[in-house]
Design a protein around this motif. Sequence first.
Motif, PDB file in Angstrom:
ATOM      1  N   ARG A 157     -17.719  10.118  15.397  1.00  0.00           N
ATOM      2  CA  ARG A 157     -18.052  11.182  14.453  1.00  0.00           C
ATOM      3  C   ARG A 157     -17.605  10.816  13.041  1.00  0.00           C
ATOM      4  NH1 ARG A 157     -15.434  15.817  14.942  1.00  0.00           N
ATOM      5  NH2 ARG A 157     -17.119  17.009  13.956  1.00  0.00           N
ATOM      6  N   MET A 158     -16.432  10.180  12.942  1.00  0.00           N
ATOM      7  CA  MET A 158     -15.905   9.775  11.634  1.00  0.00           C
ATOM      8  C   MET A 158     -16.805   8.720  10.998  1.00  0.00           C
ATOM      9  SD  MET A 158     -11.836   9.514  12.422  1.00  0.00           S
ATOM     10  CE  MET A 158     -10.901  10.939  13.006  1.00  0.00           C
ATOM     11  N   VAL A 159     -17.178   7.724  11.781  1.00  0.00           N
ATOM     12  CA  VAL A 159     -18.050   6.663  11.276  1.00  0.00           C
ATOM     13  C   VAL A 159     -19.393   7.248  10.855  1.00  0.00           C
ATOM     14  CG1 VAL A 159     -19.338   4.582  11.904  1.00  0.00           C
ATOM     15  CG2 VAL A 159     -16.947   4.816  12.589  1.00  0.00           C
ATOM     16  N   GLU A 160     -19.922   8.133  11.677  1.00  0.00           N
ATOM     17  CA  GLU A 160     -21.195   8.795  11.372  1.00  0.00           C
ATOM     18  C   GLU A 160     -21.118   9.546  10.052  1.00  0.00           C
ATOM     19  OE1 GLU A 160     -24.353  11.633  13.763  1.00  0.00           O
ATOM     20  OE2 GLU A 160     -22.191  11.940  14.076  1.00  0.00           O
ATOM     21  N   ALA A 161     -20.035  10.260   9.850  1.00  0.00           N
ATOM     22  CA  ALA A 161     -19.861  11.044   8.622  1.00  0.00           C
ATOM     23  C   ALA A 161     -19.781  10.148   7.396  1.00  0.00           C
ATOM     24  CB  ALA A 161     -18.605  11.903   8.731  1.00  0.00           C
ATOM     25  N   ILE A 162     -19.047   9.041   7.514  1.00  0.00           N
ATOM     26  CA  ILE A 162     -18.884   8.122   6.388  1.00  0.00           C
ATOM     27  C   ILE A 162     -20.216   7.473   6.023  1.00  0.00           C
ATOM     28  CG2 ILE A 162     -17.806   5.958   5.628  1.00  0.00           C
ATOM     29  CD1 ILE A 162     -15.378   6.723   7.364  1.00  0.00           C
ATOM     30  N   LEU A 163     -20.948   7.002   7.035  1.00  0.00           N
ATOM     31  CA  LEU A 163     -22.227   6.345   6.775  1.00  0.00           C
ATOM     32  C   LEU A 163     -23.240   7.330   6.190  1.00  0.00           C
ATOM     33  CD1 LEU A 163     -22.706   4.048   9.905  1.00  0.00           C
ATOM     34  CD2 LEU A 163     -21.814   3.442   7.648  1.00  0.00           C
ATOM     35  N   GLY A 198      -4.973   2.898  13.810  1.00  0.00           N
ATOM     36  CA  GLY A 198      -5.277   2.558  15.195  1.00  0.00           C
ATOM     37  C   GLY A 198      -6.744   2.678  15.555  1.00  0.00           C
ATOM     38  N   SER A 199      -7.562   3.177  14.650  1.00  0.00           N
ATOM     39  CA  SER A 199      -8.991   3.329  14.932  1.00  0.00           C
ATOM     40  C   SER A 199      -9.679   1.963  14.998  1.00  0.00           C
ATOM     41  CB  SER A 199      -9.667   4.187  13.859  1.00  0.00           C
ATOM     42  OG  SER A 199      -9.146   5.495  13.836  1.00  0.00           O
ATOM     43  N   ASP A 200     -10.756   1.906  15.740  1.00  0.00           N
ATOM     44  CA  ASP A 200     -11.531   0.673  15.874  1.00  0.00           C
ATOM     45  C   ASP A 200     -12.974   0.973  15.483  1.00  0.00           C
ATOM     46  OD1 ASP A 200     -12.853  -1.640  16.586  1.00  0.00           O
ATOM     47  OD2 ASP A 200     -11.824  -1.885  18.497  1.00  0.00           O
ATOM     48  N   ALA A 201     -13.278   0.806  14.201  1.00  0.00           N
ATOM     49  CA  ALA A 201     -14.609   1.143  13.687  1.00  0.00           C
ATOM     50  C   ALA A 201     -15.698   0.299  14.340  1.00  0.00           C
ATOM     51  CB  ALA A 201     -14.641   0.962  12.173  1.00  0.00           C
ATOM     52  N   ALA A 202     -15.397  -0.961  14.646  1.00  0.00           N
ATOM     53  CA  ALA A 202     -16.394  -1.845  15.254  1.00  0.00           C
ATOM     54  C   ALA A 202     -16.825  -1.309  16.617  1.00  0.00           C
ATOM     55  CB  ALA A 202     -15.831  -3.257  15.383  1.00  0.00           C
ATOM     56  N   GLU A 203     -15.862  -0.854  17.401  1.00  0.00           N
ATOM     57  CA  GLU A 203     -16.186  -0.300  18.724  1.00  0.00           C
ATOM     58  C   GLU A 203     -16.954   1.008  18.578  1.00  0.00           C
ATOM     59  OE1 GLU A 203     -14.001   1.082  22.901  1.00  0.00           O
ATOM     60  OE2 GLU A 203     -12.792   0.541  21.144  1.00  0.00           O
ATOM     61  N   VAL A 227     -17.022  -2.903   8.044  1.00  0.00           N
ATOM     62  CA  VAL A 227     -16.099  -2.451   9.094  1.00  0.00           C
ATOM     63  C   VAL A 227     -14.699  -2.301   8.528  1.00  0.00           C
ATOM     64  CG1 VAL A 227     -14.987  -3.108  11.267  1.00  0.00           C
ATOM     65  CG2 VAL A 227     -17.449  -3.425  10.987  1.00  0.00           C
ATOM     66  N   ALA A 228     -14.303  -3.211   7.651  1.00  0.00           N
ATOM     67  CA  ALA A 228     -12.968  -3.139   7.047  1.00  0.00           C
ATOM     68  C   ALA A 228     -12.815  -1.860   6.228  1.00  0.00           C
ATOM     69  CB  ALA A 228     -12.728  -4.361   6.167  1.00  0.00           C
ATOM     70  N   GLU A 229     -13.868  -1.491   5.505  1.00  0.00           N
ATOM     71  CA  GLU A 229     -13.825  -0.267   4.704  1.00  0.00           C
ATOM     72  C   GLU A 229     -13.776   0.968   5.589  1.00  0.00           C
ATOM     73  OE1 GLU A 229     -16.282  -1.859   0.771  1.00  0.00           O
ATOM     74  OE2 GLU A 229     -17.357  -0.940   2.446  1.00  0.00           O
ATOM     75  N   LEU A 230     -14.481   0.927   6.704  1.00  0.00           N
ATOM     76  CA  LEU A 230     -14.448   2.044   7.650  1.00  0.00           C
ATOM     77  C   LEU A 230     -13.045   2.209   8.227  1.00  0.00           C
ATOM     78  CD1 LEU A 230     -17.809   1.443   9.565  1.00  0.00           C
ATOM     79  CD2 LEU A 230     -17.273   3.417   8.131  1.00  0.00           C
ATOM     80  N   ASN A 231     -12.466   1.101   8.660  1.00  0.00           N
ATOM     81  CA  ASN A 231     -11.113   1.154   9.235  1.00  0.00           C
ATOM     82  C   ASN A 231     -10.091   1.659   8.232  1.00  0.00           C
ATOM     83  OD1 ASN A 231     -11.502   0.326  11.942  1.00  0.00           O
ATOM     84  ND2 ASN A 231     -11.627  -1.822  11.331  1.00  0.00           N
ATOM     85  N   ALA A 232     -10.288   1.290   6.953  1.00  0.00           N
ATOM     86  CA  ALA A 232      -9.352   1.714   5.914  1.00  0.00           C
ATOM     87  C   ALA A 232      -9.394   3.226   5.695  1.00  0.00           C
ATOM     88  CB  ALA A 232      -9.659   0.992   4.599  1.00  0.00           C
ATOM     89  N   ARG A 233     -10.539   3.835   5.943  1.00  0.00           N
ATOM     90  CA  ARG A 233     -10.684   5.282   5.740  1.00  0.00           C
ATOM     91  C   ARG A 233     -10.273   6.087   6.965  1.00  0.00           C
ATOM     92  NH1 ARG A 233     -16.520   6.177   2.697  1.00  0.00           N
ATOM     93  NH2 ARG A 233     -16.505   4.302   1.391  1.00  0.00           N
ATOM     94  N   MET A 234     -10.325   5.454   8.117  1.00  0.00           N
ATOM     95  CA  MET A 234     -10.071   6.170   9.363  1.00  0.00           C
ATOM     96  C   MET A 234      -8.586   6.150   9.732  1.00  0.00           C
ATOM     97  SD  MET A 234     -13.476   4.714  11.285  1.00  0.00           S
ATOM     98  CE  MET A 234     -13.116   5.411  12.908  1.00  0.00           C
ATOM     99  N   PRO A 235      -8.146   7.032  10.637  1.00  0.00           N
ATOM    100  CA  PRO A 235      -6.735   7.093  11.034  1.00  0.00           C
ATOM    101  C   PRO A 235      -6.228   5.778  11.605  1.00  0.00           C
ATOM    102  CG  PRO A 235      -7.901   9.040  11.784  1.00  0.00           C
ATOM    103  CD  PRO A 235      -8.945   8.090  11.285  1.00  0.00           C
ATOM    104  N   ASP A 279     -23.013  -8.102   6.007  1.00  0.00           N
ATOM    105  CA  ASP A 279     -21.772  -7.874   6.750  1.00  0.00           C
ATOM    106  C   ASP A 279     -21.357  -6.412   6.704  1.00  0.00           C
ATOM    107  OD1 ASP A 279     -21.139  -7.682   4.110  1.00  0.00           O
ATOM    108  OD2 ASP A 279     -19.354  -8.951   4.187  1.00  0.00           O
ATOM    109  N   ALA A 280     -22.302  -5.528   6.383  1.00  0.00           N
ATOM    110  CA  ALA A 280     -21.986  -4.106   6.267  1.00  0.00           C
ATOM    111  C   ALA A 280     -22.960  -3.277   7.096  1.00  0.00           C
ATOM    112  CB  ALA A 280     -22.036  -3.681   4.803  1.00  0.00           C
ATOM    113  N   TRP A 281     -22.721  -1.951   7.123  1.00  0.00           N
ATOM    114  CA  TRP A 281     -23.516  -1.052   7.947  1.00  0.00           C
ATOM    115  C   TRP A 281     -24.032   0.122   7.134  1.00  0.00           C
ATOM    116  CZ3 TRP A 281     -24.522  -2.092  13.110  1.00  0.00           C
ATOM    117  CH2 TRP A 281     -23.811  -3.179  13.639  1.00  0.00           C
ATOM    118  N   ALA A 282     -25.142   0.708   7.585  1.00  0.00           N
ATOM    119  CA  ALA A 282     -25.727   1.843   6.873  1.00  0.00           C
ATOM    120  C   ALA A 282     -26.566   2.675   7.828  1.00  0.00           C
ATOM    121  CB  ALA A 282     -26.586   1.358   5.714  1.00  0.00           C
ATOM    122  N   MET A 283     -26.878   3.901   7.399  1.00  0.00           N
ATOM    123  CA  MET A 283     -27.759   4.790   8.146  1.00  0.00           C
ATOM    124  C   MET A 283     -29.107   4.787   7.423  1.00  0.00           C
ATOM    125  SD  MET A 283     -27.053   8.789   9.131  1.00  0.00           S
ATOM    126  CE  MET A 283     -25.706   8.376  10.236  1.00  0.00           C
TER     127      MET A 283
END
Length: 223
Positions: free
Chosen positions: A26-32, A51-56, A41-49, A77-81
């Motif tokens: 849900r967090m990844v979905e909201a960010i994208l 221990g989170s694993d954005a790649a998974e 993925v590094a930027e996603l992990n930096a925003r998330m709590p 090397d990045a992701w988008a919706m």
Amino acid sequence: MNDDMDHMEEKEESLFEAPPIAEQERMVEAILFASSETVTVAELNARMPHGSDAAEALVYLRKRYEGRGVRIVKVGDAWAMRTAPDLSFLMQKETVETRKLSRAAIETLAIVAYHQPVTRAEIEEIRGVSVSRGTVDQLLEMEWIRFGRRKMTPGRPVTFVVTQDFLDHFGLESARDLPGLKELRASGLLESRLPPSHMPTLGAGDEDLSEEAQEGQSELFED
């Protein structure tokens, strides 16, 4: 004493326990969804709590969006919706507003995409005519090409490469996914007067665009 230490360590670990994977999705979905640009993925992990694993989370999220009106895509090397390709006709009103490129700009862009990293002199040699500064400036302003490394030849000329924005605009994950010569001409993105020997005849998987080929030429360029 040891029991107290173990208890403290367990308590500390619990403070940084990662959210359930469904919540991470849900967090990844909201960010994208909220991001106007692609997100790594590094930027996603930096925003998330912690221990989170954005790649998974992306793996599960991407599967959940299969067959929907929008999908989760990898761009460089990045992701988008992004809107599903088969529904792009619904966006026609928005896309027609995009500034139309001149024939010179289209040819220059195609040469950079297939021959990157490429110098201005090499672009002119392939096209058979000089490349105006305005043409290059237009592509730079659109952020479809950027300056690459300097070539380790006399004068150390600067090279040009396509950007992640270029890949994103055409729905490509990498330059290796570029269409072949036949598809380019059929779509009107390439004039037939370009020398066939300078353009590809294969599409995705073309060995000239492989990472190994680019790495093999690394000694010709300056970091």
